[in-house]
Design a protein around this motif. Sequence first.
Motif, PDB file in Angstrom:
ATOM      1  N   LEU A  57       0.855  -1.187   0.000  1.00  0.00           N
ATOM      2  CA  LEU A  57       0.000   0.000   0.000  1.00  0.00           C
ATOM      3  C   LEU A  57       0.887   1.231   0.000  1.00  0.00           C
ATOM      4  CD1 LEU A  57      -2.518  -0.923   2.861  1.00  0.00           C
ATOM      5  CD2 LEU A  57      -2.854  -1.223   0.406  1.00  0.00           C
ATOM      6  N   THR A  58       0.379   2.310  -0.588  1.00  0.00           N
ATOM      7  CA  THR A  58       1.083   3.586  -0.547  1.00  0.00           C
ATOM      8  C   THR A  58       0.104   4.633  -0.050  1.00  0.00           C
ATOM      9  OG1 THR A  58       2.458   2.952  -2.412  1.00  0.00           O
ATOM     10  CG2 THR A  58       2.341   5.293  -1.908  1.00  0.00           C
ATOM     11  N   GLY A  59       0.492   5.306   1.044  1.00  0.00           N
ATOM     12  CA  GLY A  59      -0.389   6.326   1.585  1.00  0.00           C
ATOM     13  C   GLY A  59       0.049   6.765   2.958  1.00  0.00           C
ATOM     14  N   SER A  60      -0.935   6.994   3.827  1.00  0.00           N
ATOM     15  CA  SER A  60      -0.656   7.465   5.186  1.00  0.00           C
ATOM     16  C   SER A  60      -1.482   6.674   6.195  1.00  0.00           C
ATOM     17  CB  SER A  60      -0.960   8.955   5.308  1.00  0.00           C
ATOM     18  OG  SER A  60      -2.344   9.186   5.122  1.00  0.00           O
ATOM     19  N   MET A  61      -0.956   6.641   7.424  1.00  0.00           N
ATOM     20  CA  MET A  61      -1.626   5.930   8.498  1.00  0.00           C
ATOM     21  C   MET A  61      -1.383   6.710   9.787  1.00  0.00           C
ATOM     22  SD  MET A  61      -1.331   1.892   9.464  1.00  0.00           S
ATOM     23  CE  MET A  61       0.424   1.919   9.813  1.00  0.00           C
ATOM     24  N   GLU A  62      -2.347   6.615  10.701  1.00  0.00           N
ATOM     25  CA  GLU A  62      -2.212   7.323  11.982  1.00  0.00           C
ATOM     26  C   GLU A  62      -2.899   6.539  13.088  1.00  0.00           C
ATOM     27  OE1 GLU A  62      -3.314  11.594  14.109  1.00  0.00           O
ATOM     28  OE2 GLU A  62      -3.877  11.282  12.015  1.00  0.00           O
ATOM     29  N   LEU A  63      -2.280   6.539  14.253  1.00  0.00           N
ATOM     30  CA  LEU A  63      -2.918   6.154  15.503  1.00  0.00           C
ATOM     31  C   LEU A  63      -2.959   7.420  16.346  1.00  0.00           C
ATOM     32  CD1 LEU A  63      -1.255   2.718  16.404  1.00  0.00           C
ATOM     33  CD2 LEU A  63      -3.524   3.122  15.428  1.00  0.00           C
ATOM     34  N   TRP A  64      -4.167   7.916  16.591  1.00  0.00           N
ATOM     35  CA  TRP A  64      -4.362   9.144  17.361  1.00  0.00           C
ATOM     36  C   TRP A  64      -4.959   8.760  18.699  1.00  0.00           C
ATOM     37  CZ3 TRP A  64      -9.331  12.374  16.802  1.00  0.00           C
ATOM     38  CH2 TRP A  64      -9.326  13.437  17.708  1.00  0.00           C
ATOM     39  N   LEU A  65      -4.371   9.247  19.779  1.00  0.00           N
ATOM     40  CA  LEU A  65      -4.832   8.977  21.132  1.00  0.00           C
ATOM     41  C   LEU A  65      -5.551  10.210  21.654  1.00  0.00           C
ATOM     42  CD1 LEU A  65      -1.553   7.326  22.474  1.00  0.00           C
ATOM     43  CD2 LEU A  65      -3.496   6.230  21.311  1.00  0.00           C
ATOM     44  N   GLU A  66      -6.849  10.062  21.874  1.00  0.00           N
ATOM     45  CA  GLU A  66      -7.668  11.186  22.332  1.00  0.00           C
ATOM     46  C   GLU A  66      -8.124  10.935  23.766  1.00  0.00           C
ATOM     47  OE1 GLU A  66     -11.750  13.572  21.115  1.00  0.00           O
ATOM     48  OE2 GLU A  66     -11.457  11.545  20.369  1.00  0.00           O
ATOM     49  N   PRO A  67      -7.769  11.831  24.707  1.00  0.00           N
ATOM     50  CA  PRO A  67      -8.261  11.664  26.074  1.00  0.00           C
ATOM     51  C   PRO A  67      -9.773  11.892  26.115  1.00  0.00           C
ATOM     52  CG  PRO A  67      -6.973  13.680  25.879  1.00  0.00           C
ATOM     53  CD  PRO A  67      -6.929  13.008  24.551  1.00  0.00           C
ATOM     54  N   VAL A  68     -10.484  10.914  26.684  1.00  0.00           N
ATOM     55  CA  VAL A  68     -11.937  11.008  26.821  1.00  0.00           C
ATOM     56  C   VAL A  68     -12.319  10.421  28.175  1.00  0.00           C
ATOM     57  CG1 VAL A  68     -14.169  10.244  25.913  1.00  0.00           C
ATOM     58  CG2 VAL A  68     -12.336  10.837  24.326  1.00  0.00           C
ATOM     59  N   LEU A  69     -13.049  11.213  28.969  1.00  0.00           N
ATOM     60  CA  LEU A  69     -13.466  10.791  30.312  1.00  0.00           C
ATOM     61  C   LEU A  69     -12.272  10.252  31.091  1.00  0.00           C
ATOM     62  CD1 LEU A  69     -16.868   9.162  29.318  1.00  0.00           C
ATOM     63  CD2 LEU A  69     -16.499  11.443  30.265  1.00  0.00           C
ATOM     64  N   ASP A  70     -12.352   8.997  31.560  1.00  0.00           N
ATOM     65  CA  ASP A  70     -11.257   8.427  32.351  1.00  0.00           C
ATOM     66  C   ASP A  70     -10.355   7.530  31.518  1.00  0.00           C
ATOM     67  OD1 ASP A  70     -13.028   6.369  31.951  1.00  0.00           O
ATOM     68  OD2 ASP A  70     -13.003   5.657  34.020  1.00  0.00           O
ATOM     69  N   GLY A  71     -10.366   7.704  30.198  1.00  0.00           N
ATOM     70  CA  GLY A  71      -9.572   6.830  29.347  1.00  0.00           C
ATOM     71  C   GLY A  71      -9.126   7.498  28.061  1.00  0.00           C
ATOM     72  N   THR A  72      -9.010   6.663  27.036  1.00  0.00           N
ATOM     73  CA  THR A  72      -8.471   7.080  25.744  1.00  0.00           C
ATOM     74  C   THR A  72      -9.304   6.487  24.626  1.00  0.00           C
ATOM     75  OG1 THR A  72      -6.248   7.018  26.672  1.00  0.00           O
ATOM     76  CG2 THR A  72      -6.410   7.007  24.274  1.00  0.00           C
ATOM     77  N   VAL A  73      -9.626   7.296  23.638  1.00  0.00           N
ATOM     78  CA  VAL A  73     -10.163   6.752  22.397  1.00  0.00           C
ATOM     79  C   VAL A  73      -8.981   6.615  21.449  1.00  0.00           C
ATOM     80  CG1 VAL A  73     -11.685   7.114  20.412  1.00  0.00           C
ATOM     81  CG2 VAL A  73     -12.472   7.699  22.716  1.00  0.00           C
ATOM     82  N   LEU A  74      -8.734   5.379  21.038  1.00  0.00           N
ATOM     83  CA  LEU A  74      -7.692   5.082  20.065  1.00  0.00           C
ATOM     84  C   LEU A  74      -8.325   5.166  18.686  1.00  0.00           C
ATOM     85  CD1 LEU A  74      -4.828   3.860  19.347  1.00  0.00           C
ATOM     86  CD2 LEU A  74      -5.999   1.656  19.381  1.00  0.00           C
TER      87      LEU A  74
END
Length: 130
Positions: A57-74
């Motif tokens: 594959l050719t392109g872009s990828m991201e894992l973004w960690l968003e703080p939400v409440l008492d945890g993280t949305v990955l």
Amino acid sequence: MPTIDISDEVFLAVAPAAVAPCVADRAAWRRWWPDLVLRVDEERGVKGVRWSVSGPLTGSMELWLEPVLDGTVLHYFLRAEPAAGARRSAAAETRHRRLAARALAFELRDRLDSGRAPGCPPGLVSNEER
């Protein structure tokens, strides 16, 4: 719009600071995406990592960690084009990458969030496990 355009997310009941070292672990990248060649575009610490992707594959990828409440949305994003002569159809490749993203998320959940009783804050275990 890229042929493969995936966006997925999962909640982990741990702080982004607990998830970030796992996401930054280059050995884990080989396990999660053994066929992709990744070039770090941006190491974002507790906010995740962005890559340029090459190989099948050719392109872009991201894992973004968003703080939400008492945890993280990955959040997982993959935007790419299959290489010429790809073995899978675009639909099959998309399904394959979605399943791989879910496996990654559940691996992190099992490792970082195990033992927490459902509905309880991080760090609390169920009465049965005490």
